[in-house]
Design a protein around this motif. Structure first.
Motif, PDB file in Angstrom:
ATOM      1  N   ALA A  48      13.021  -1.536  78.678  1.00 28.51           N
ATOM      2  CA  ALA A  48      12.374  -2.672  79.331  1.00 28.51           C
ATOM      3  C   ALA A  48      11.260  -2.164  80.231  1.00 28.51           C
ATOM      4  CB  ALA A  48      13.385  -3.459  80.160  1.00 28.51           C
ATOM      5  N   PHE A  49      10.302  -3.055  80.515  1.00 25.00           N
ATOM      6  CA  PHE A  49       9.322  -2.745  81.544  1.00 25.00           C
ATOM      7  C   PHE A  49       9.018  -3.986  82.363  1.00 25.00           C
ATOM      8  CE2 PHE A  49       5.926  -4.998  79.676  1.00 25.00           C
ATOM      9  CZ  PHE A  49       5.538  -4.518  78.436  1.00 25.00           C
ATOM     10  N   ILE A  50       8.485  -3.735  83.540  1.00 25.94           N
ATOM     11  CA  ILE A  50       8.040  -4.791  84.435  1.00 25.94           C
ATOM     12  C   ILE A  50       6.758  -4.309  85.090  1.00 25.94           C
ATOM     13  CG2 ILE A  50       9.492  -3.925  86.340  1.00 25.94           C
ATOM     14  CD1 ILE A  50       9.890  -6.880  87.178  1.00 25.94           C
ATOM     15  N   ASN A  51       5.757  -5.185  85.158  1.00 25.59           N
ATOM     16  CA  ASN A  51       4.501  -4.743  85.758  1.00 25.59           C
ATOM     17  C   ASN A  51       4.620  -4.752  87.288  1.00 25.59           C
ATOM     18  OD1 ASN A  51       4.225  -7.448  86.413  1.00 25.59           O
ATOM     19  ND2 ASN A  51       2.116  -7.598  85.704  1.00 25.59           N
ATOM     20  N   LYS A  52       3.567  -4.328  87.957  1.00 30.34           N
ATOM     21  CA  LYS A  52       3.663  -4.133  89.400  1.00 30.34           C
ATOM     22  C   LYS A  52       3.855  -5.439  90.157  1.00 30.34           C
ATOM     23  CE  LYS A  52      -1.381  -3.719  89.692  1.00 30.34           C
ATOM     24  NZ  LYS A  52      -2.494  -2.808  90.091  1.00 30.34           N
ATOM     25  N   TYR A  53       3.466  -6.547  89.533  1.00 26.07           N
ATOM     26  CA  TYR A  53       3.627  -7.837  90.193  1.00 26.07           C
ATOM     27  C   TYR A  53       4.931  -8.531  89.805  1.00 26.07           C
ATOM     28  CZ  TYR A  53      -1.379  -7.089  90.824  1.00 26.07           C
ATOM     29  OH  TYR A  53      -2.608  -6.556  91.124  1.00 26.07           O
ATOM     30  N   GLY A  54       5.567  -8.022  88.766  1.00 30.46           N
ATOM     31  CA  GLY A  54       6.780  -8.655  88.277  1.00 30.46           C
ATOM     32  C   GLY A  54       6.526  -9.786  87.302  1.00 30.46           C
ATOM     33  N   GLY A  55       5.252 -10.016  86.950  1.00 28.68           N
ATOM     34  CA  GLY A  55       4.935 -11.149  86.100  1.00 28.68           C
ATOM     35  C   GLY A  55       4.880 -10.832  84.616  1.00 28.68           C
ATOM     36  N   ASN A  56       4.837  -9.571  84.266  1.00 29.43           N
ATOM     37  CA  ASN A  56       4.796  -9.166  82.860  1.00 29.43           C
ATOM     38  C   ASN A  56       6.028  -8.320  82.579  1.00 29.43           C
ATOM     39  OD1 ASN A  56       3.942  -8.649  80.229  1.00 29.43           O
ATOM     40  ND2 ASN A  56       2.839  -6.806  80.851  1.00 29.43           N
ATOM     41  N   ILE A  57       6.906  -8.848  81.761  1.00 29.21           N
ATOM     42  CA  ILE A  57       8.195  -8.215  81.461  1.00 29.21           C
ATOM     43  C   ILE A  57       8.400  -8.227  79.954  1.00 29.21           C
ATOM     44  CG2 ILE A  57      10.695  -8.544  81.626  1.00 29.21           C
ATOM     45  CD1 ILE A  57      10.267  -9.652  84.450  1.00 29.21           C
ATOM     46  N   ASP A  58       8.976  -7.173  79.446  1.00 31.95           N
ATOM     47  CA  ASP A  58       9.367  -7.171  78.046  1.00 31.95           C
ATOM     48  C   ASP A  58      10.575  -6.263  77.864  1.00 31.95           C
ATOM     49  OD1 ASP A  58       7.563  -6.885  74.863  1.00 31.95           O
ATOM     50  OD2 ASP A  58       9.348  -8.006  75.463  1.00 31.95           O
ATOM     51  N   TYR A  59      11.253  -6.497  76.747  1.00 32.81           N
ATOM     52  CA  TYR A  59      12.485  -5.791  76.452  1.00 32.81           C
ATOM     53  C   TYR A  59      12.489  -5.312  75.012  1.00 32.81           C
ATOM     54  CZ  TYR A  59      14.109  -8.401  80.562  1.00 32.81           C
ATOM     55  OH  TYR A  59      14.252  -8.932  81.818  1.00 32.81           O
ATOM     56  N   ALA A  60      13.253  -4.273  74.772  1.00 37.92           N
ATOM     57  CA  ALA A  60      13.537  -3.891  73.403  1.00 37.92           C
ATOM     58  C   ALA A  60      14.383  -4.985  72.758  1.00 37.92           C
ATOM     59  CB  ALA A  60      14.281  -2.561  73.374  1.00 37.92           C
ATOM     60  N   ASP A  61      14.193  -5.175  71.463  1.00 37.91           N
ATOM     61  CA  ASP A  61      14.956  -6.212  70.761  1.00 37.91           C
ATOM     62  C   ASP A  61      16.461  -6.010  70.918  1.00 37.91           C
ATOM     63  OD1 ASP A  61      12.660  -6.569  67.936  1.00 37.91           O
ATOM     64  OD2 ASP A  61      12.646  -7.446  69.946  1.00 37.91           O
TER      65      ASP A  61
END
Length: 121
Positions: A48-61
């Motif tokens: 998973a990742f999260i950008n510095k603002y917390g507004g862009n997040i994604d996960y492995a399937d």
């Protein structure tokens, strides 16, 4: 940036764990943070990742719907809440920081030492 991952442990399938990645040094809020994991004999993989603002997040399937990444910049900490854990989630989990969010481990500049998660069936 110095990163320290913690919160791993031995749990049973279906249980939950919350991993923490505590940062010190440079302004942590200027960095995106990723979680990766590496099981024995396997390559390190994106979780998973999260950008510095917390507004862009994604996960492995493989973890979508079960894991939640979040961050508290006031505490210089990023969290990975893991639920409905499966034996295949067993791995050493690493947090990493970079100026932007990336799916690939080699794009991250700073790494924590890793925390072991073991899920028994």
């Amino acid at each position: 940036v110095q990163l320290q991952a913690s919160g791993g442990g031995l749990v049973q399938a279906g249980d939950s764990l919350r991993l923490s990645c505590a940062a010190s040094g440079r302004t942590f809020s200027a960095y995106a943070t990723g979680w990766f994991r590496q099981a024995p004999g396997k390559v390190r993989e994106f979780v998973a990742f999260i950008n510095k603002y917390g507004g862009n997040i994604d996960y492995a399937d493989s973890v979508k719907g079960r894991f939640t990444i979040s961050r508290d910049n006031a505490k210089n900490t990023v969290y990975l809440q893991m639920s409905s854990l499966k034996p295949e989630d067993t791995a050493v989990y690493y947090c990493a920081a970079a100026p932007r969010s990336f799916y690939y481990a080699d794009r991250y500049d700073y790494w924590g030492q890793g925390t072991q998660v073991t899920v028994s069936s």
